[in-house]
Design an enzyme around this catalytic site. Structure first.
Site, PDB file in Angstrom:
ATOM      1  CB  CYS A   1      25.306   1.220 -22.675  1.00 51.10           C
ATOM      2  SG  CYS A   1      26.044  -0.263 -23.701  1.00 51.10           S
TER       3      CYS A   1
ATOM      4  CB  CYS B   1      27.244   1.763 -25.773  1.00 50.18           C
ATOM      5  SG  CYS B   1      26.029   0.542 -25.350  1.00 50.18           S
ATOM      6  CG  ASP B   2      28.080   5.449 -24.247  1.00 46.37           C
ATOM      7  OD1 ASP B   2      28.070   5.276 -25.490  1.00 46.37           O
ATOM      8  OD2 ASP B   2      27.126   5.701 -23.743  1.00 46.37           O
TER       9      ASP B   2
END
Ligand code: NDP
Length: 305
Positions: free
Chosen positions: A133, A136-137
């Site tokens: 992701c 997200c990261d």
């Protein structure tokens, strides 16, 4: 006994909840392990009708939830760990919290989860340099090189997104043709920070405590090359989240729930499915939402009949 339970809170589950709630079925929605579903892991959604300037995935799902709750959907953040389904119901669901629920009709909208390469090093560095992701990261990788594997729309989108942070993005794809749409490929090709490695597969992810790079293999010559990078993102598509039902409902060879012709009913009477868990073909948010609508209408008609 619940009239109707919906498992899953992505576009399919939430749309099913909106329709079931407006039909006065007082649905209970079990949101599962990823609140908001896969759309919360994407950045801008550009192809959901009604949002000409794109919409943030998280924001879109929050609106879905508000709409479902406005009509009386009860949402519980619990996970189904086991189920006992029987033709015509009632169906029994065992939840992670220890709770047990019985329902007449069930809508399965469990979605899909990321596909991984299956390398031991991928597991070793999971969440410590390996991710599925970018949204997200991605921000953890400022001014360092990263690598992305895949040749679909997700890979193109993630690679482009990662260029906001990373010094360079290595895109590794096993073929020299792309599954991604033309516009997404062109956008990635025109981005000077993205370096393409085609006809190549990731052979290993190396490093001591953190990722130091990926080793890629040319599929034609077998030649191995090391690419130094600090993050590896798998963008290899998804596998349907249907393991819970595999002994009770019919699945196709890839694990997607089989639906009856022109209906959202699964192989079992009173159990319906919608979204990515039952859609091997389109896998789009708008289509998942449409399938959710269909499942709620089918379930309502079935309950009334
Ligand atoms: P896809 O299934 O479309 O693509 C997966 C990619 O991963 C393919 O290129 C595939 O290679 C590659 N792959 C799969 N397994 C392996 C493996 N073991 N080793 C190496 N490579 C592998 O998944 P996406 O997540 O990209 O897209 C899913 C759906 O979501 C699509 O319908 C897409 O259009 C949509 N989407 C739309 C977006 C948008 O419009 N903004 C953004 C993201 C997704 P190969 O091609 O060789 O099979």
């Amino acid at each position: 006994m619940e009239k109707i339970v919906i498992i899953g809170c992505g576009a399919a589950g939430m749309t099913a909840a909106i329709y079931a709630a407006r039909a006065n079925l007082e649905p209970l929605l079990l949101s599962g392990p990823l609140p908001g579903g896969l759309l919360t892991q994407t950045s801008d959604v550009e192809n959901f009708p009604g949002f000409p300037d794109a919409v943030n995935g998280y924001e879109l799902m929050f609106k879905f939830q508000q709409q479902a709750e406005r009509f009386g959907t009860r949402i519980e953040s619990d996970i189904v760990t086991r189920c006992e389904l029987q033709p015509g119901g009632p169906h029994k669901l065992y939840l992670e919290s220890g709770k047990e629920i019985e329902c007449k009709a069930l809508i399965i909208a469990t979605g899909a989860s990321p596909r991984w390469l299956g390398l031991p090093s991928e597991q070793k560095f999971l969440n410590r340099g390996v991710s599925a992701c970018a949204t997200c990261d991605g921000a953890f990788y400022r001014n360092v090189p990263v690598a992305v594997a895949g040749g679909g729309d997700s890979a193109m989108e993630e690679a482009n997104f990662l260029t906001h942070f990373a010094s360079e993005v290595h895109l590794i794809h096993r073929r020299d043709e792309f599954r991604a749409s033309k516009i997404m490929v062109e956008r990635a090709q025109n981005n000077p920070k993205i370096i393409f490695h085609l006809n190549a597969v990731v052979n290993d992810i190396y490093g001591e405590n953190d990722v130091d790079g990926v080793e890629i293999k040319d599929v034609r010559s077998g030649e191995l090359t090391r690419i130094p990078c600090k993050g590896f993102f798998a963008a290899l598509g998804h596998v349907p989240s249907t393991a819970l039902f595999k002994d009770q409902l019919e699945l196709d060879e890839k694990g997607y729930l089989k639906l009856r012709d022109k209906s959202s009913m699964t192989s079992m009477e009173g159990v319906f499915a919608a979204g990515d868990c039952a859609d091997p073909t389109y896998r789009q948010a708008i289509h998942a939402a449409g399938m959710g609508c269909r499942a709620a209408i089918d379930a309502e008609r079935w309950l009334n009949s």
